[in-house]
Write a protein that holds these residues in place. Sequence first.
Motif: not given
Length: 117
Positions: A14-15, A63, A66-67
């Motif tokens: 994701k990053n 990330n 967080q998603q």
Amino acid sequence: MSTYPVPPCQHIKKNGSQCGSPALRDRQLCYFHDRCRPLIQNVNGSARFPPAPFFLPLLEDANSIQQALGKICQHLLHRRLDPKKAGQLLYALQIASTNLALRNESQKKSPASRPAH
């Protein structure tokens, strides 16, 4: 020892960084990412809340955690997720976040990451 170059895993985190582990033979992904698919969470545990299956990302970095947090909150606010199940998922995200912080801290302390004097 093989002299053939081994292609890296094509999974993009994701990053935005690439996994980098060696891909399986004739595959684009490493063992972990080949076996690990997005988690399908079936949330039809209560008659008050209509079933709303949704995908949680693989919890591999901050990330993605967080998603997942955003998805759970969104489903909870729209009453598509039972509050008890949401609480369990949020607790799992808390554990994943703590484990990620501990892993990052231990990587900082490893001798391989220290500069030579």
